[in-house]
Design a protein around this motif. Structure first.
Motif, PDB file in Angstrom:
ATOM      1  N   LEU A 174      84.871 -68.226 -78.157  1.00  0.00           N
ATOM      2  CA  LEU A 174      85.240 -68.113 -76.742  1.00  0.00           C
ATOM      3  C   LEU A 174      86.314 -69.127 -76.380  1.00  0.00           C
ATOM      4  CD1 LEU A 174      85.049 -66.882 -73.999  1.00  0.00           C
ATOM      5  CD2 LEU A 174      82.939 -68.167 -73.603  1.00  0.00           C
TER       6      LEU A 174
ATOM      7  N   GLU B 281      88.647 -70.308 -78.344  1.00  0.00           N
ATOM      8  CA  GLU B 281      89.906 -69.775 -78.879  1.00  0.00           C
ATOM      9  C   GLU B 281      90.473 -68.682 -77.970  1.00  0.00           C
ATOM     10  OE1 GLU B 281      89.527 -68.523 -82.948  1.00  0.00           O
ATOM     11  OE2 GLU B 281      88.640 -70.456 -83.533  1.00  0.00           O
ATOM     12  N   HIS B 282      89.605 -67.825 -77.468  1.00  0.00           N
ATOM     13  CA  HIS B 282      90.027 -66.755 -76.560  1.00  0.00           C
ATOM     14  C   HIS B 282      90.625 -67.345 -75.276  1.00  0.00           C
ATOM     15  CE1 HIS B 282      89.868 -63.073 -74.183  1.00  0.00           C
ATOM     16  NE2 HIS B 282      89.166 -63.736 -73.279  1.00  0.00           N
TER      17      HIS B 282
ATOM     18  N   LEU C  70      84.164 -60.715 -79.088  1.00  0.00           N
ATOM     19  CA  LEU C  70      84.645 -61.990 -79.606  1.00  0.00           C
ATOM     20  C   LEU C  70      83.710 -62.588 -80.645  1.00  0.00           C
ATOM     21  CD1 LEU C  70      85.851 -63.688 -76.297  1.00  0.00           C
ATOM     22  CD2 LEU C  70      87.303 -62.936 -78.184  1.00  0.00           C
TER      23      LEU C  70
ATOM     24  N   ALA D 176      83.186 -58.125 -73.491  1.00  0.00           N
ATOM     25  CA  ALA D 176      84.280 -58.869 -74.113  1.00  0.00           C
ATOM     26  C   ALA D 176      83.730 -59.987 -74.999  1.00  0.00           C
ATOM     27  CB  ALA D 176      85.206 -59.445 -73.046  1.00  0.00           C
TER      28      ALA D 176
ATOM     29  N   SER E 229      82.513 -72.788 -72.015  1.00  0.00           N
ATOM     30  CA  SER E 229      82.154 -71.672 -72.893  1.00  0.00           C
ATOM     31  C   SER E 229      80.653 -71.591 -73.089  1.00  0.00           C
ATOM     32  CB  SER E 229      82.850 -71.822 -74.251  1.00  0.00           C
ATOM     33  OG  SER E 229      84.240 -71.695 -74.092  1.00  0.00           O
TER      34      SER E 229
ATOM     35  N   ARG F 261      94.013 -68.987 -76.000  1.00  0.00           N
ATOM     36  CA  ARG F 261      95.040 -67.951 -76.208  1.00  0.00           C
ATOM     37  C   ARG F 261      95.474 -67.343 -74.875  1.00  0.00           C
ATOM     38  NH1 ARG F 261      92.640 -65.866 -80.087  1.00  0.00           N
ATOM     39  NH2 ARG F 261      91.286 -64.454 -78.943  1.00  0.00           N
ATOM     40  N   GLY F 262      94.515 -67.028 -74.014  1.00  0.00           N
ATOM     41  CA  GLY F 262      94.852 -66.455 -72.712  1.00  0.00           C
ATOM     42  C   GLY F 262      95.657 -67.420 -71.849  1.00  0.00           C
TER      43      GLY F 262
ATOM     44  N   LEU G 238      85.032 -63.257 -67.494  1.00  0.00           N
ATOM     45  CA  LEU G 238      84.614 -62.836 -68.825  1.00  0.00           C
ATOM     46  C   LEU G 238      83.459 -61.860 -68.695  1.00  0.00           C
ATOM     47  CD1 LEU G 238      84.920 -63.324 -71.919  1.00  0.00           C
ATOM     48  CD2 LEU G 238      83.131 -65.060 -71.661  1.00  0.00           C
TER      49      LEU G 238
END
Length: 138
Positions: free
Chosen positions: A25, A27-28, A97, A93, A55, A31-32, A89
Motif C-alpha cells: 500500500l 508503494e501504491h 495490491l 483496490a 497504510s 506512486r500515486g 482507497l
C-alpha cells in the motif's frame, strides 16, 4: 461441549505478513503521489513513517468498510508550498495490491501443515492471526 484447540504447527515465511501488506500500500501511495505531484516520497524518511502508519490504519479500516480516505496533510513541500496526500482507497483496490503477498502466504501453508502434529488430516480448521486476517480476501 466446549472447543478444544491447540497449536499444531506454525510457520513464518520471511517477507510475508502485515509488513508486506503495508509495504504494498505504501508503494501504491508513493506512486500515486509521484504521478500527481512529480515528487518521490520514497526518499523522505519522515514521509515514509507517516505513510506506513496511514497504510496500517487504512488496512484495518477496510476490514469493515468498503472504502476509506487516506489523508496526510503536509506530507512534504516544494518551492510552491506544502503538499498534501489525499486518496480514497477501496477494499477491492487493496485486495489487488496485496494479491502477491497473499499468494506467498498460501504457498507457506504446505510447510506449516507438514510440520503439524497430529497429521494434517486431523486438522479441522486453520487460525490466521494478525489484523489483516479480517479482510475478506484473506
Amino acid at each position: 461441549g466446549g472447543w478444544v484447540w491447540g497449536v499444531a504447527a506454525s510457520h513464518r515465511q520471511h517477507g510475508v505478513g502485515g509488513e508486506s501488506l503495508d509495504g504494498a500500500l505504501v508503494e501504491h501511495l508513493v506512486r500515486g503521489f509521484r504521478e500527481a505531484h512529480g515528487i518521490d516520497l520514497s526518499a523522505d524518511h519522515l514521509a515514509l513513517v507517516r505513510l506506513h502508519e496511514a497504510s496500517e490504519a487504512a488496512i484495518l479500516a477496510l476490514c469493515s468498510s468498503p472504502s476509506v480516505p487516506v489523508s496526510l496533510p503536509f506530507i512534504t513541500a516544494d518551492a510552491s508550498g506544502p503538499k498534501h496526500l489525499e486518496q480514497t482507497l477501496s477494499r477491492a483496490a487493496l485486495e489487488r495490491l496485496i494479491e502477491p503477498a497473499l499468494a506467498a502466504a498460501i504457498d507457506a501453508l504446505p510447510a506449516a501443515l507438514a510440520d503439524a502434529s497430529p497429521a494434517p488430516q486431523g486438522v479441522d480448521q486453520l487460525l490466521l492471526a494478525g489484523g489483516a486476517a479480517r479482510l475478506d480476501a484473506v
